[in-house]
Design a protein around this motif. Structure first.
Motif: not given
Length: 581
Positions: A339-347
């Motif tokens: 869910d987090a990686l859908r809206i933010m880059e891995p970095q």
């Protein structure tokens, strides 16, 4: 394994733990080829962002050790042989009928309806594995189902049964102590653990054998219904014959434990057994393990029975979600790494875990706060580039953007997240319009393709589409608000004329920012570039009034995306029409 020079990044918590782990590994097993760190995850439902700290803490330490030239094994133990405890809420493709599987191993429970995976555990493991790959986390996964059902732990199980009285004596030290109220675990909880902690092991028949003790650290799964609602009624150390009965279906049988692979050690014995078996040097644990009688504390005594030592490692604090209470893995709907990686880059997600010490709690933003976090990240990125970042901040940045294996893929042109979100909001999926607007942000160096702004643009668009309520989305007016324009007083009309007169000359993000803020200054008789210190307080009030007027004329609301971005998105011709030119 000689101790090599400490990392140059000595100011952050990761480096300090790496120093301790290297020294401890050398003390325990001089010359051992690889340092072993560990995490444990239970795929009993969606694996959430709190569980991710269980992985990211040892990952960051392991990666620092790799950067120093050591071999490291980061083990992720999938606790997929744990019992299915209850049907989690909010899981698509799952209804009340899954309750019939309560008590079975997670790998014996059907996957949610429509899943391509063979069972419940594999369904939730797959999502986490994909997220860890995107985050650059290198690990060795160990399925506890595979370990137990193939007999890998047979000697350890027999050893635990032989020393069950010693284990029982350790557990007994904590059974009379009051329980700590209100604490929730981020570690997988096995109900067999609760049984052990309360001393409710089944009473064995007193047949005069050495196996007549009342406590057994082993729990069979029933040979008929597959559930762990079983009671061991007898065990003989010499023959390893074990008799159990199932309270769920009434089935009973006698087996030879030396040949039997359908059961597992209870959690408080299982965890320290694995520390010894794998030679784990470093493993963090949740704050709940600081209480007397917790798995980590009790395990520190039980591990000696298996000839091992307790790992070193910090207690880690809870991870929350912006605007929400701290998470519980027993409930559905809690945000996962995916869910987090859908809206933010891995970095950015790596940075959130790297910049805070494990004992510091923090929140991950799914609301408007994500824009501020991205602004902070971009400022840090700029400071690292020009060499002005503080050492600890530079270290956290380094751990966010790269691993020992290399840099993570990144956005070629990392435009401000809030700008990208505004563009995605206004254009509503029209990529040609988005490219037009982004191309006008910096006329001297225009973006030529949306791919230059990806994946950050896609993340911002996903945030707009999934986390911004419909009533907060931006819809540009189709026609001018004739009634409002007609009602304007002369100062308001003058402010619009000043804006429109300079529109063409300032048509860029920086230019429009200067121009929009400058109009109220010029109207009040000050230079457009006058600083706040040179202006009376009422100029701020005039700016807010002017901005509200523009928002009403453009989108029919008091607020909206940043005005320079909004103006670029609407386009010069349409802006002129809507502002009454």
């Amino acid at each position: 394994m000689p101790i090599v020079a400490q990392s140059t990044e000595t100011t952050d918590w990761v480096s300090r733990f790496a120093d301790e782990v290297i020294a401890e590994s050398e003390r325990r097993a001089p010359g051992k080829p690889a340092v072993v760190v560990a995490s444990g995850l239970s795929p009993s439902g969606p694996i959430h962002l709190g569980n991710l700290r269980e992985v990211m803490t040892p990952h960051l330490v392991a990666d620092e050790i790799r950067r120093r030239g050591y071999q490291v094994r980061h083990l992720i133990s999938w606790d997929d042989y744990d019992r299915y405890r209850k049907v989690p809420a909010g899981v698509p493709g799952v209804d009340e009928s899954w309750a019939e599987h309560i008590g079975k191993p997670l790998t014996s429970v059907p996957a949610p309806e429509g899943s391509p995976h063979p069972n419940w555990a594999e369904h939730f493991k797959a999502a986490m594995t994909a997220s860890l790959a995107e985050l650059g986390v290198e690990f060795d996964g160990i399925s506890q189902t595979a370990q137990y059902t193939s007999g890998v732990y047979r000697e350890q199980i027999l050893h635990a049964m032989k020393h069950r009285r010693d284990i029982d004596a350790i557990l007994a030290q904590y059974r009379t102590r009051p329980k700590t109220a209100g604490k929730k675990s981020q570690k997988p909880v096995d109900e067999a653990e609760l049984e052990a902690a309360e001393g409710s092991g089944a009473a064995a028949e007193d047949d005069g054998s050495s196996g007549s003790a009342g406590y057994f650290p082993y729990k069979p799964y029933c040979g008929n219904c597959e559930k762990d609602l079983t009671t061991v009624t007898a065990y003989d150390d010499d023959s390893t014959e074990l008799t159990y009965a199932c309270t769920a279906c009434g089935f009973s049988e006698t087996v030879r434990l030396s040949e039997f692979n359908r059961g597992k050690l209870v959690w408080k014995v299982d965890w320290p057994m694995r520390w010894a078996y794998e030679g784990v040097v470093f493993e963090p644990s949740g704050v709940d393990h600081s209480s007397p009688g917790s798995s980590f504390q009790v395990g520190g005594q039980i591990v000696g029975i298996f000839g091992g030592e307790q790992p070193i490692g910090p207690m880690y604090a809870f991870v929350g979600i912006s605007g929400m209470a701290k998470m519980s893995s027993s409930k559905g709907g809690v945000p996962t790494p995916a869910d987090a990686l859908r809206i933010m880059e891995p970095q950015l997600l790596r940075w959130l875990y790297a910049r805070r010490r494990p004992n510091q709690s923090f929140k991950i933003a799914f609301d408007q706060e994500i824009q501020r976090l991205y602004d902070e990240w971009d400022r840090l990125d700029a400071k690292v580039a020009d060499g002005s970042a503080l050492p600890a901040d530079a270290a956290a940045h380094s751990r966010a953007v790269r691993t020992a294996a290399g840099e993570l893929p990144k956005t070629p042109r990392p435009l401000p997240y809030r700008t990208l979100a505004s563009v995605a909001d206004i254009t509503a999926g029209h990529e040609d319009q988005a490219l037009r607007i982004l191309g006008e942000l910096d006329p001297a160096n225009p973006i030529a393709s949306l791919d230059q702004a990806r994946p950050r643009y896609d993340k911002a668009e996903a945030w707009i589409n999934t986390h911004v309520p419909a009533d907060q989305r931006t819809i540009v007016r189709q026609e001018p608000d004739a009634e409002l324009l007609k009602s304007l007083d002369e100062p308001s009309r003058q402010s619009l004329r000043l804006l429109l007169d300079g529109l063409a000359d300032h048509w860029s993000l920086d230019g429009l920012t200067h121009h929009v803020y400058g109009v109220p200054k010029v109207q009040a008789g000050f230079p457009a570039d006058a600083t706040p210190k040179e202006l009376p307080p009422e100029i701020k009030t005039a700016q807010r009034t002017f901005f509200a007027l523009l928002y009403h004329l453009l989108v029919g609301r008091d607020t909206g995306p940043r005005l320079p971005t909004l103006l670029l998105a609407v386009g010069q011709d349409r802006v002129r029409t809507l502002l009454g030119e």
